[in-house]
Motif scaffolding. Sequence first.
Motif, mmCIF file in Angstrom:
data_model
loop_
_atom_site.group_PDB
_atom_site.id
_atom_site.type_symbol
_atom_site.label_atom_id
_atom_site.label_comp_id
_atom_site.label_asym_id
_atom_site.label_seq_id
_atom_site.Cartn_x
_atom_site.Cartn_y
_atom_site.Cartn_z
ATOM 1 N N UNK A 120 0.860 -1.273 -0.106
ATOM 2 C CA UNK A 120 -0.331 0.032 0.184
ATOM 3 C C UNK A 120 0.751 1.398 0.059
ATOM 4 N N UNK A 121 1.921 1.400 0.954
ATOM 5 C CA UNK A 121 2.689 2.369 0.825
ATOM 6 C C UNK A 121 3.355 2.761 -0.497
ATOM 7 N N UNK A 122 3.850 1.603 -1.032
ATOM 8 C CA UNK A 122 4.699 1.788 -2.110
ATOM 9 C C UNK A 122 3.707 2.211 -3.359
ATOM 10 N N UNK A 123 2.395 1.855 -3.322
ATOM 11 C CA UNK A 123 1.415 2.541 -4.472
ATOM 12 C C UNK A 123 1.090 4.072 -4.249
ATOM 13 N N UNK A 124 1.182 4.536 -2.762
ATOM 14 C CA UNK A 124 1.138 5.657 -2.490
ATOM 15 C C UNK A 124 2.232 6.577 -3.089
ATOM 16 N N UNK A 125 3.291 6.237 -2.770
ATOM 17 C CA UNK A 125 4.654 6.923 -3.222
ATOM 18 C C UNK A 125 4.735 6.966 -4.687
ATOM 19 N N UNK A 126 4.369 5.827 -5.314
ATOM 20 C CA UNK A 126 4.290 5.752 -6.681
ATOM 21 C C UNK A 126 3.263 6.713 -7.399
ATOM 22 N N UNK A 166 -1.702 11.168 -0.424
ATOM 23 C CA UNK A 166 -0.760 10.422 -0.298
ATOM 24 C C UNK A 166 0.491 11.007 0.670
ATOM 25 N N UNK A 167 0.685 12.113 0.751
ATOM 26 C CA UNK A 167 1.607 12.943 1.704
ATOM 27 C C UNK A 167 0.999 12.636 2.849
ATOM 28 N N UNK A 168 -0.361 12.570 3.380
ATOM 29 C CA UNK A 168 -0.750 12.454 4.707
ATOM 30 C C UNK A 168 -0.302 11.188 5.035
ATOM 31 N N UNK A 169 -0.522 10.150 4.370
ATOM 32 C CA UNK A 169 -0.687 8.585 4.783
ATOM 33 C C UNK A 169 1.013 8.394 4.924
ATOM 34 N N UNK A 170 1.789 8.634 3.981
ATOM 35 C CA UNK A 170 3.010 8.050 3.961
ATOM 36 C C UNK A 170 3.721 9.088 5.291
ATOM 37 N N UNK A 171 3.403 10.229 5.312
ATOM 38 C CA UNK A 171 4.079 10.738 6.441
ATOM 39 C C UNK A 171 3.718 10.148 7.942
ATOM 40 N N UNK A 172 2.359 9.676 7.772
ATOM 41 C CA UNK A 172 1.959 9.146 9.167
ATOM 42 C C UNK A 172 2.703 7.872 9.236
ATOM 43 N N UNK A 173 2.817 6.853 8.006
ATOM 44 C CA UNK A 173 3.519 5.777 8.279
ATOM 45 C C UNK A 173 5.045 5.798 8.560
ATOM 46 N N UNK A 174 5.405 6.920 8.298
ATOM 47 C CA UNK A 174 7.066 6.985 8.695
ATOM 48 C C UNK A 174 7.291 7.426 10.228
ATOM 49 N N UNK A 265 14.975 20.465 -14.889
ATOM 50 C CA UNK A 265 13.957 21.103 -14.088
ATOM 51 C C UNK A 265 12.799 20.210 -13.280
ATOM 52 N N UNK A 266 12.526 18.873 -14.102
ATOM 53 C CA UNK A 266 11.786 17.903 -13.881
ATOM 54 C C UNK A 266 12.356 17.411 -12.381
ATOM 55 N N UNK A 267 13.767 17.003 -12.567
ATOM 56 C CA UNK A 267 14.671 16.423 -11.567
ATOM 57 C C UNK A 267 14.349 17.401 -10.253
ATOM 58 N N UNK A 268 14.536 18.912 -10.500
ATOM 59 C CA UNK A 268 14.518 19.711 -9.146
ATOM 60 C C UNK A 268 13.126 19.591 -8.630
ATOM 61 N N UNK A 269 12.092 19.539 -9.535
ATOM 62 C CA UNK A 269 10.667 19.421 -8.999
ATOM 63 C C UNK A 269 10.461 18.228 -8.007
ATOM 64 N N UNK A 270 11.082 17.055 -8.618
ATOM 65 C CA UNK A 270 11.032 15.750 -7.782
ATOM 66 C C UNK A 270 11.568 15.988 -6.441
ATOM 67 N N UNK A 271 12.857 16.551 -6.248
ATOM 68 C CA UNK A 271 13.481 16.920 -4.903
ATOM 69 C C UNK A 271 12.674 17.410 -4.152
ATOM 70 N N UNK A 272 12.023 18.484 -4.418
ATOM 71 C CA UNK A 272 10.869 19.285 -3.639
ATOM 72 C C UNK A 272 10.062 18.416 -3.277
ATOM 73 N N UNK A 273 9.142 17.756 -4.332
ATOM 74 C CA UNK A 273 8.225 16.625 -3.596
ATOM 75 C C UNK A 273 8.564 15.908 -2.919
ATOM 76 N N UNK A 274 9.882 15.290 -3.121
ATOM 77 C CA UNK A 274 10.346 14.162 -1.977
ATOM 78 C C UNK A 274 10.449 14.749 -0.600
ATOM 79 N N UNK A 275 10.911 16.143 -0.454
ATOM 80 C CA UNK A 275 10.991 16.605 0.905
ATOM 81 C C UNK A 275 9.809 16.919 1.548
ATOM 82 N N UNK A 276 8.550 17.407 0.580
ATOM 83 C CA UNK A 276 7.301 17.386 1.270
ATOM 84 C C UNK A 276 6.614 16.142 1.771
ATOM 85 N N UNK A 277 7.171 14.986 1.038
ATOM 86 C CA UNK A 277 6.619 13.540 1.402
ATOM 87 C C UNK A 277 7.644 13.085 2.785
ATOM 88 N N UNK A 278 8.518 13.658 3.087
ATOM 89 C CA UNK A 278 9.304 13.407 4.223
ATOM 90 C C UNK A 278 10.416 12.362 3.867
#
Length: 281
Positions: A120-126, A166-174, A265-278
């Motif tokens: 389930x968590x991997x599906x949310x991250x994906x 996805x952010x809420x559930x992944x951060x809660x799991x972490x 630019x896509x890679x930079x946006x991904x890094x920011x997204x990962x930070x939000x995800x924790x």
Amino acid sequence: MRRSQVRGRRRCYAAAVTESQPAGDPPRAVGPTAGDGVIDLLGLLAYAELDAFFRLAEDAALAPSLADKAALGGMAVAEFSHFERIRDELQRLGADPGQAMQPFTGPLDDFHVRTAPSDWLESLVKAYVGDGIAADFYRAVAEVLEPGPRALVLEVLADTGHAQFAVEHVRAAIAADPTVAGRLALWARRLVGEALGQAQRVAAQRPALACLLVPAPRPAVAAESAESIGPAEGAGSAQGTEPAVGAGPAAEVSQLGEIGRMFARLTDAHAQRMSVLGLSA
């Protein structure tokens, strides 16, 4: 049944639905403001939205709570509504939606097979990482569209609530188990590599779509690049003819550089997204 088996079997369902659609009447000639690149982009986006509907419906069935099932089910309905909007626009432009989507069923299905989540968590991250990168890619292409198609693309890319879910559930799991963070970070790195690689392959296989990614350079830019290469390659004919815009080694170098900057630019946006995800990028 293992989740990967379910994913593998579902892989071809959206494609099968697309392939089984009757061709109907031959498509009308596309209007002068709707080039092949626009049809390609809308076909790609239409299949992505159709596939997202099936994936979200599947995730809803596997969600651990009734509240999560209901939330994901609602998001799936929104994705299907997006698909219908793009399908209608393709028909308005005189294109057959099934034919417009067909070239992209294989690449997108292959991506999902290679990145089948194990839980389930991997599906949310994906969903958060993969869909986020795809949306950034579509927005980058949409920047060069006419106002009408651009507004439609931006409309269907509007977040349905899945990202925050996805952010809420992944951060809660972490927070509940910090050890899962390392596994999910590795999974996200794999996803971004697969997603960027797939985007590059699609652009390479569809020249009309690639032309939207990299518009022809302005004459002054092309001439300046040609001078830097030298007379033999960029100066034109012996009679002093101006170099052709968008042609020759200078233009190719410029286009490759622009594509490289877009993916950066896509890679930079991904890094920011990962930070939000924790998670670490």
